[in-house]
Motif scaffolding. Structure first.
Motif, PDB file in Angstrom:
ATOM      1  N   SER A   1       0.807  -1.223   0.000  1.00  0.00           N
ATOM      2  CA  SER A   1       0.000   0.000   0.000  1.00  0.00           C
ATOM      3  C   SER A   1       0.841   1.275   0.000  1.00  0.00           C
ATOM      4  O   SER A   1       0.285   2.380  -0.053  1.00  0.00           O
ATOM      5  CB  SER A   1      -0.940   0.010   1.215  1.00  0.00           C
ATOM      6  N   PHE A   2       2.174   1.143   0.016  1.00  0.00           N
ATOM      7  CA  PHE A   2       3.020   2.336  -0.035  1.00  0.00           C
ATOM      8  C   PHE A   2       2.787   3.032  -1.382  1.00  0.00           C
ATOM      9  O   PHE A   2       2.823   2.385  -2.431  1.00  0.00           O
ATOM     10  CB  PHE A   2       4.503   1.978   0.130  1.00  0.00           C
ATOM     11  N   PRO A   3       2.528   4.345  -1.379  1.00  0.00           N
ATOM     12  CA  PRO A   3       2.185   5.039  -2.630  1.00  0.00           C
ATOM     13  C   PRO A   3       3.300   4.980  -3.681  1.00  0.00           C
ATOM     14  O   PRO A   3       4.427   5.396  -3.432  1.00  0.00           O
ATOM     15  CB  PRO A   3       1.962   6.489  -2.186  1.00  0.00           C
ATOM     16  N   GLU A   4       2.942   4.475  -4.822  1.00  0.00           N
ATOM     17  CA  GLU A   4       3.898   4.346  -5.937  1.00  0.00           C
ATOM     18  C   GLU A   4       4.509   5.692  -6.305  1.00  0.00           C
ATOM     19  O   GLU A   4       5.700   5.787  -6.616  1.00  0.00           O
ATOM     20  CB  GLU A   4       3.179   3.740  -7.144  1.00  0.00           C
ATOM     21  N   GLU A   5       3.692   6.762  -6.246  1.00  0.00           N
ATOM     22  CA  GLU A   5       4.188   8.087  -6.626  1.00  0.00           C
ATOM     23  C   GLU A   5       5.200   8.648  -5.622  1.00  0.00           C
ATOM     24  O   GLU A   5       5.855   9.653  -5.899  1.00  0.00           O
ATOM     25  CB  GLU A   5       3.026   9.069  -6.810  1.00  0.00           C
ATOM     26  N   ASN A   6       5.363   8.003  -4.479  1.00  0.00           N
ATOM     27  CA  ASN A   6       6.344   8.441  -3.486  1.00  0.00           C
ATOM     28  C   ASN A   6       7.638   7.637  -3.564  1.00  0.00           C
ATOM     29  O   ASN A   6       8.521   7.792  -2.725  1.00  0.00           O
ATOM     30  CB  ASN A   6       5.758   8.341  -2.074  1.00  0.00           C
ATOM     31  N   LEU A   7       7.745   6.790  -4.576  1.00  0.00           N
ATOM     32  CA  LEU A   7       8.975   6.025  -4.828  1.00  0.00           C
ATOM     33  C   LEU A   7       9.690   6.675  -6.005  1.00  0.00           C
ATOM     34  O   LEU A   7       9.152   6.730  -7.111  1.00  0.00           O
ATOM     35  CB  LEU A   7       8.643   4.568  -5.148  1.00  0.00           C
ATOM     36  N   HIS A   8      10.886   7.169  -5.758  1.00  0.00           N
ATOM     37  CA  HIS A   8      11.622   7.923  -6.770  1.00  0.00           C
ATOM     38  C   HIS A   8      12.905   7.185  -7.155  1.00  0.00           C
ATOM     39  O   HIS A   8      13.854   7.135  -6.374  1.00  0.00           O
ATOM     40  CB  HIS A   8      11.956   9.319  -6.241  1.00  0.00           C
ATOM     41  N   ASN A   9      12.911   6.631  -8.347  1.00  0.00           N
ATOM     42  CA  ASN A   9      14.093   5.949  -8.877  1.00  0.00           C
ATOM     43  C   ASN A   9      14.868   6.963  -9.713  1.00  0.00           C
ATOM     44  O   ASN A   9      14.676   7.090 -10.924  1.00  0.00           O
ATOM     45  CB  ASN A   9      13.656   4.750  -9.715  1.00  0.00           C
ATOM     46  N   VAL A  10      15.730   7.737  -9.021  1.00  0.00           N
ATOM     47  CA  VAL A  10      16.399   8.858  -9.672  1.00  0.00           C
ATOM     48  C   VAL A  10      17.713   9.155  -8.949  1.00  0.00           C
ATOM     49  O   VAL A  10      17.887   8.792  -7.785  1.00  0.00           O
ATOM     50  CB  VAL A  10      15.465  10.097  -9.671  1.00  0.00           C
ATOM     51  N   ASP A  11      18.599   9.805  -9.630  1.00  0.00           N
ATOM     52  CA  ASP A  11      19.842  10.292  -9.044  1.00  0.00           C
ATOM     53  C   ASP A  11      19.510  11.431  -8.073  1.00  0.00           C
ATOM     54  O   ASP A  11      18.840  12.397  -8.453  1.00  0.00           O
ATOM     55  CB  ASP A  11      20.756  10.793 -10.167  1.00  0.00           C
ATOM     56  N   PHE A  12      19.949  11.318  -6.859  1.00  0.00           N
ATOM     57  CA  PHE A  12      19.702  12.323  -5.821  1.00  0.00           C
ATOM     58  C   PHE A  12      20.017  13.734  -6.305  1.00  0.00           C
ATOM     59  O   PHE A  12      19.268  14.669  -6.044  1.00  0.00           O
ATOM     60  CB  PHE A  12      20.566  11.971  -4.602  1.00  0.00           C
ATOM     61  N   PHE A  13      21.121  13.911  -7.005  1.00  0.00           N
ATOM     62  CA  PHE A  13      21.562  15.239  -7.423  1.00  0.00           C
ATOM     63  C   PHE A  13      20.707  15.826  -8.550  1.00  0.00           C
ATOM     64  O   PHE A  13      20.828  16.996  -8.868  1.00  0.00           O
ATOM     65  CB  PHE A  13      23.040  15.212  -7.802  1.00  0.00           C
ATOM     66  N   LYS A  14      19.834  15.007  -9.146  1.00  0.00           N
ATOM     67  CA  LYS A  14      18.943  15.485 -10.202  1.00  0.00           C
ATOM     68  C   LYS A  14      17.493  15.592  -9.730  1.00  0.00           C
ATOM     69  O   LYS A  14      16.614  15.919 -10.517  1.00  0.00           O
ATOM     70  CB  LYS A  14      19.028  14.544 -11.409  1.00  0.00           C
ATOM     71  N   PHE A  15      17.266  15.334  -8.473  1.00  0.00           N
ATOM     72  CA  PHE A  15      15.911  15.320  -7.905  1.00  0.00           C
ATOM     73  C   PHE A  15      15.523  16.715  -7.435  1.00  0.00           C
ATOM     74  O   PHE A  15      16.346  17.431  -6.865  1.00  0.00           O
ATOM     75  CB  PHE A  15      15.873  14.326  -6.742  1.00  0.00           C
ATOM     76  N   HIS A  16      14.252  17.096  -7.660  1.00  0.00           N
ATOM     77  CA  HIS A  16      13.773  18.421  -7.253  1.00  0.00           C
ATOM     78  C   HIS A  16      12.432  18.305  -6.544  1.00  0.00           C
ATOM     79  O   HIS A  16      11.483  17.733  -7.092  1.00  0.00           O
ATOM     80  CB  HIS A  16      13.639  19.341  -8.471  1.00  0.00           C
TER      81      HIS A  16
END
Length: 193
Positions: free
Chosen positions: A83-98
């Motif tokens: 049930s963890f929200p899919e939209e709250n899972l970010h598969n991204v480079d930390f330095f490119k995240f905003h």
């Protein structure tokens, strides 16, 4: 060594995750247990299998975001907590995240970054935190004999990265580390200036 998505994904696939406690870190559990406002927006970067996120979510915190450069640990969290929200899972480079957050939790991400990225990490944290937001977590207070990751350090070094960008509320020896890390961790609470 290129510490990129391929490197970290292979560590998970080959079960080379010596940093993974298979549970929430006791110092972060104690900190989380003191949080009263369950509406705050929280980020856990470089979260790995994200036991902290699982714990927060089980306690009713719904704005918990998990970021990792490797997809595997995010999938592991989703398997444990469907049930963890899919939209709250970010598969991204930390330095490119905003985005912006009230609280960011640090658990073994900082020590996984090459030392030359530590200044960038501190600056990125200021951009990800809302005014008066907090960065809370653990740093190693030791040097490692073998070439990292993990990469060690000490209190004096950490102050050079965070001392100007943050109000250092706490940076002290951790008293409730897991036994293998006892005496080798610093617990910190940094508030964005």
């Amino acid at each position: 060594m290129n510490l990129n998505e391929t490197y970290w994904a292979s560590r998970y696939r080959e079960d080379e995750t010596g940093w993974d406690l298979n549970r929430i870190s006791p110092p972060l559990k104690e900190f989380i247990d003191q949080l009263e406002d369950k509406t705050i927006k929280i980020l856990i970067p470089g979260a790995g299998n994200a036991y902290e996120a699982e714990y927060l979510f089980s306690k009713g915190f719904e704005q918990v975001h998990v970021l990792d450069i490797a997809r595997e640990p995010l999938e592991n969290l989703k398997l444990r907590v469907p049930s963890f929200p899919e939209e709250n899972l970010h598969n991204v480079d930390f330095f490119k995240f905003h985005d912006t957050f009230d609280l960011i939790l640090e658990q073994t991400f900082f020590c996984a970054l090459p030392i030359e990225k530590r200044n960038l990490y501190a600056k990125k944290m200021t951009s990800l935190l809302k005014n008066n937001g907090k960065l809370v977590g653990l740093f190693f207070n030791m040097e490692f004999k073998k070439k990292g990751p993990p990469f060690g350090g000490n209190k004096e070094e950490y102050l050079t990265y965070f001392g100007t960008e943050f109000n250092i509320e706490i940076l002290e020896n951790c008293t409730n580390s897991i036994p293998p890390r006892q005496g080798n961790e610093l617990f910190f609470i940094f508030k964005k200036n």
